[in-house]
Design a protein around this motif. Structure first.
Motif, PDB file in Angstrom:
ATOM      1  N   UNK A  30       0.803  -1.215   0.000  1.00 28.67           N
ATOM      2  CA  UNK A  30       0.000   0.000   0.000  1.00 28.67           C
ATOM      3  C   UNK A  30       0.833   1.262   0.000  1.00 28.67           C
ATOM      4  N   UNK A  31       2.150   1.141   0.179  1.00 30.02           N
ATOM      5  CA  UNK A  31       3.003   2.326   0.139  1.00 30.02           C
ATOM      6  C   UNK A  31       3.389   2.644  -1.307  1.00 30.02           C
ATOM      7  N   UNK A  32       3.857   3.863  -1.534  1.00 27.78           N
ATOM      8  CA  UNK A  32       4.270   4.293  -2.868  1.00 27.78           C
ATOM      9  C   UNK A  32       5.574   3.614  -3.272  1.00 27.78           C
ATOM     10  N   UNK A  33       5.639   3.193  -4.522  1.00 29.56           N
ATOM     11  CA  UNK A  33       6.870   2.650  -5.093  1.00 29.56           C
ATOM     12  C   UNK A  33       7.578   3.778  -5.841  1.00 29.56           C
ATOM     13  N   UNK A 110       3.117  -1.533 -16.100  1.00 29.70           N
ATOM     14  CA  UNK A 110       2.758  -2.163 -17.384  1.00 29.70           C
ATOM     15  C   UNK A 110       4.022  -2.514 -18.157  1.00 29.70           C
ATOM     16  N   UNK A 111       4.983  -1.591 -18.192  1.00 30.94           N
ATOM     17  CA  UNK A 111       6.223  -1.848 -18.916  1.00 30.94           C
ATOM     18  C   UNK A 111       7.032  -2.961 -18.263  1.00 30.94           C
ATOM     19  N   UNK A 112       7.008  -3.025 -16.943  1.00 31.15           N
ATOM     20  CA  UNK A 112       7.705  -4.108 -16.248  1.00 31.15           C
ATOM     21  C   UNK A 112       7.093  -5.457 -16.621  1.00 31.15           C
ATOM     22  N   UNK A 113       5.766  -5.511 -16.652  1.00 31.08           N
ATOM     23  CA  UNK A 113       5.090  -6.753 -17.044  1.00 31.08           C
ATOM     24  C   UNK A 113       5.456  -7.140 -18.470  1.00 31.08           C
ATOM     25  N   UNK A 114       5.464  -6.170 -19.383  1.00 31.77           N
ATOM     26  CA  UNK A 114       5.836  -6.448 -20.771  1.00 31.77           C
ATOM     27  C   UNK A 114       7.276  -6.967 -20.853  1.00 31.77           C
ATOM     28  N   UNK A 146       5.454  -8.433  -1.766  1.00 28.79           N
ATOM     29  CA  UNK A 146       4.109  -8.019  -1.344  1.00 28.79           C
ATOM     30  C   UNK A 146       3.750  -6.590  -1.746  1.00 28.79           C
ATOM     31  N   UNK A 147       4.719  -5.683  -1.665  1.00 30.39           N
ATOM     32  CA  UNK A 147       4.437  -4.285  -2.031  1.00 30.39           C
ATOM     33  C   UNK A 147       4.139  -4.170  -3.520  1.00 30.39           C
ATOM     34  N   UNK A 148       4.942  -4.848  -4.346  1.00 32.74           N
ATOM     35  CA  UNK A 148       4.717  -4.790  -5.788  1.00 32.74           C
ATOM     36  C   UNK A 148       3.418  -5.485  -6.173  1.00 32.74           C
ATOM     37  N   UNK A 149       3.137  -6.637  -5.561  1.00 29.06           N
ATOM     38  CA  UNK A 149       1.900  -7.353  -5.867  1.00 29.06           C
ATOM     39  C   UNK A 149       0.682  -6.512  -5.518  1.00 29.06           C
ATOM     40  N   UNK A 150       0.717  -5.817  -4.380  1.00 27.23           N
ATOM     41  CA  UNK A 150      -0.397  -4.954  -3.986  1.00 27.23           C
ATOM     42  C   UNK A 150      -0.635  -3.874  -5.030  1.00 27.23           C
ATOM     43  N   UNK A 151       0.440  -3.223  -5.473  1.00 24.69           N
ATOM     44  CA  UNK A 151       0.295  -2.144  -6.457  1.00 24.69           C
ATOM     45  C   UNK A 151      -0.239  -2.678  -7.785  1.00 24.69           C
ATOM     46  N   UNK A 157      -3.432  -4.817 -12.930  1.00 22.56           N
ATOM     47  CA  UNK A 157      -2.418  -5.384 -13.817  1.00 22.56           C
ATOM     48  C   UNK A 157      -2.077  -6.788 -13.322  1.00 22.56           C
ATOM     49  N   UNK A 158      -2.184  -7.765 -14.188  1.00 24.41           N
ATOM     50  CA  UNK A 158      -1.902  -9.137 -13.782  1.00 24.41           C
ATOM     51  C   UNK A 158      -0.428  -9.297 -13.412  1.00 24.41           C
ATOM     52  N   UNK A 159      -0.177  -9.954 -12.306  1.00 25.27           N
ATOM     53  CA  UNK A 159       1.197 -10.176 -11.878  1.00 25.27           C
ATOM     54  C   UNK A 159       1.925 -11.041 -12.904  1.00 25.27           C
ATOM     55  N   UNK A 160       3.097 -10.609 -13.398  1.00 26.70           N
ATOM     56  CA  UNK A 160       3.744 -11.308 -14.517  1.00 26.70           C
ATOM     57  C   UNK A 160       4.659 -12.455 -14.098  1.00 26.70           C
ATOM     58  N   UNK A 161       4.327 -13.150 -13.051  1.00 29.31           N
ATOM     59  CA  UNK A 161       5.030 -14.388 -12.707  1.00 29.31           C
ATOM     60  C   UNK A 161       4.020 -15.332 -12.061  1.00 29.31           C
ATOM     61  N   UNK A 162       4.247 -16.638 -12.176  1.00 27.35           N
ATOM     62  CA  UNK A 162       3.270 -17.607 -11.677  1.00 27.35           C
ATOM     63  C   UNK A 162       3.193 -17.606 -10.155  1.00 27.35           C
ATOM     64  N   UNK A 163       2.141 -18.218  -9.640  1.00 25.89           N
ATOM     65  CA  UNK A 163       1.897 -18.219  -8.196  1.00 25.89           C
ATOM     66  C   UNK A 163       3.054 -18.846  -7.419  1.00 25.89           C
ATOM     67  N   UNK A 164       3.771 -19.777  -8.056  1.00 29.78           N
ATOM     68  CA  UNK A 164       4.875 -20.461  -7.384  1.00 29.78           C
ATOM     69  C   UNK A 164       6.240 -19.966  -7.867  1.00 29.78           C
ATOM     70  N   UNK A 165       6.271 -18.766  -8.457  1.00 32.05           N
ATOM     71  CA  UNK A 165       7.513 -18.252  -9.032  1.00 32.05           C
ATOM     72  C   UNK A 165       8.324 -17.364  -8.110  1.00 32.05           C
ATOM     73  N   UNK A 166       7.825 -17.045  -6.913  1.00 31.62           N
ATOM     74  CA  UNK A 166       8.560 -16.160  -6.016  1.00 31.62           C
ATOM     75  C   UNK A 166       9.741 -16.859  -5.365  1.00 31.62           C
ATOM     76  N   UNK A 167      10.868 -16.173  -5.261  1.00 32.20           N
ATOM     77  CA  UNK A 167      12.070 -16.694  -4.638  1.00 32.20           C
ATOM     78  C   UNK A 167      12.616 -15.660  -3.640  1.00 32.20           C
ATOM     79  N   UNK A 168      13.221 -16.174  -2.548  1.00 33.53           N
ATOM     80  CA  UNK A 168      13.655 -15.326  -1.447  1.00 33.53           C
ATOM     81  C   UNK A 168      15.162 -15.460  -1.244  1.00 33.53           C
ATOM     82  N   UNK A 169      15.892 -14.369  -1.328  1.00 33.69           N
ATOM     83  CA  UNK A 169      17.344 -14.411  -1.164  1.00 33.69           C
ATOM     84  C   UNK A 169      17.765 -14.808   0.243  1.00 33.69           C
TER      85      UNK A 169
END
Length: 218
Positions: A30-33, A110-114, A146-151, A157-169
């Motif tokens: 919910x915060x600004x990116x 939109x450009x990031x998704x493209x 989470x911040x990007x997904x919320x925005x 805008x549909x999230x451009x990665x699959x539900x199981x595509x998230x990875x954590x460093x």
């Protein structure tokens, strides 16, 4: 500023790896990116202390208008000791990039998704729907994603990665005993730095390998 480039890269794995980093005005969805940087990389590429092969051709950077985030309903953390106060203590270079953006947040996302659809191989699910075959990495699982997904959801805008595509460093750093802490607070530079740390972690785990990127015509 909005910058992106890249063609598809071929590896021995069906999915590609993308590291992304955001700078924002809070720590919660919910915060600004303010900026979004990303780079294609191969987590299993050979790690050498003196030389790193990072895909300079496959990068994305959007410096986003702060006002546009407020316009669409995102907010700033103005609590005492909060993120906006923290920004006041960062380097002039970092603040200039963070708050000097001119791209509307809707256009940036939109450009990031493209860009994701462009650099990733395309798969088809069991229902015949296409999706980018991509693992999306961020530094920890409770901030950038989470911040990007919320925005994205807020703007429809549909999230451009699959539900199981998230990875954590951080999980990888923990199991590989690699110590890492980002300090630049500049989205693309931090994303690049995090790819090197992940590759060091895979090296420590004995999971790196020979890799030659093969450019595929767009």
């Amino acid at each position: 500023m909005l910058f992106s480039n890249g063609a598809r890269f071929k590896t021995n794995r069906p999915a590609i790896d993308v590291m992304f980093d955001i700078e924002a005005t809070g720590k919660r969805p919910g915060c600004c990116i303010l900026s979004l940087g990303a780079v294609v990389f191969d987590a299993r590429a050979p790690f050498f202390e003196g030389h790193q092969t990072i895909s300079l051709e496959n990068q994305f950077l959007a410096t986003i208008s702060h006002e546009s985030g407020l316009e669409v309903g995102l907010e700033d953390d103005k609590t005492p000791g909060g993120t906006m106060e923290w920004w006041g203590m960062q380097s002039e270079e970092a603040r200039k990039e963070a708050f000097g953006g001119t791209i509307h947040i809707r256009e940036a996302l939109i450009e990031f998704s493209k860009w994701i659809w462009k650099v990733a191989p395309i798969g088809t699910d069991s229902q015949g729907r296409q999706y980018p075959m991509v693992n999306v990495w961020s530094h920890g699982e409770d901030y950038d994603q989470p911040i990007l997904t919320f925005a994205l959801e807020l703007l429809g805008i549909e999230r451009p990665w699959p539900y199981n595509g998230g990875r954590d460093t951080r999980s990888i750093f923990d199991v590989s005993d690699v110590s890492y802490k980002g300090v630049k607070h500049m989205a693309l530079e931090d994303a690049l730095d995090q790819t090197l740390a992940i590759r060091r972690a895979f090296h420590e785990l004995g999971r790196d390998r020979g890799f030659e990127p093969v450019l595929i015509a767009a």
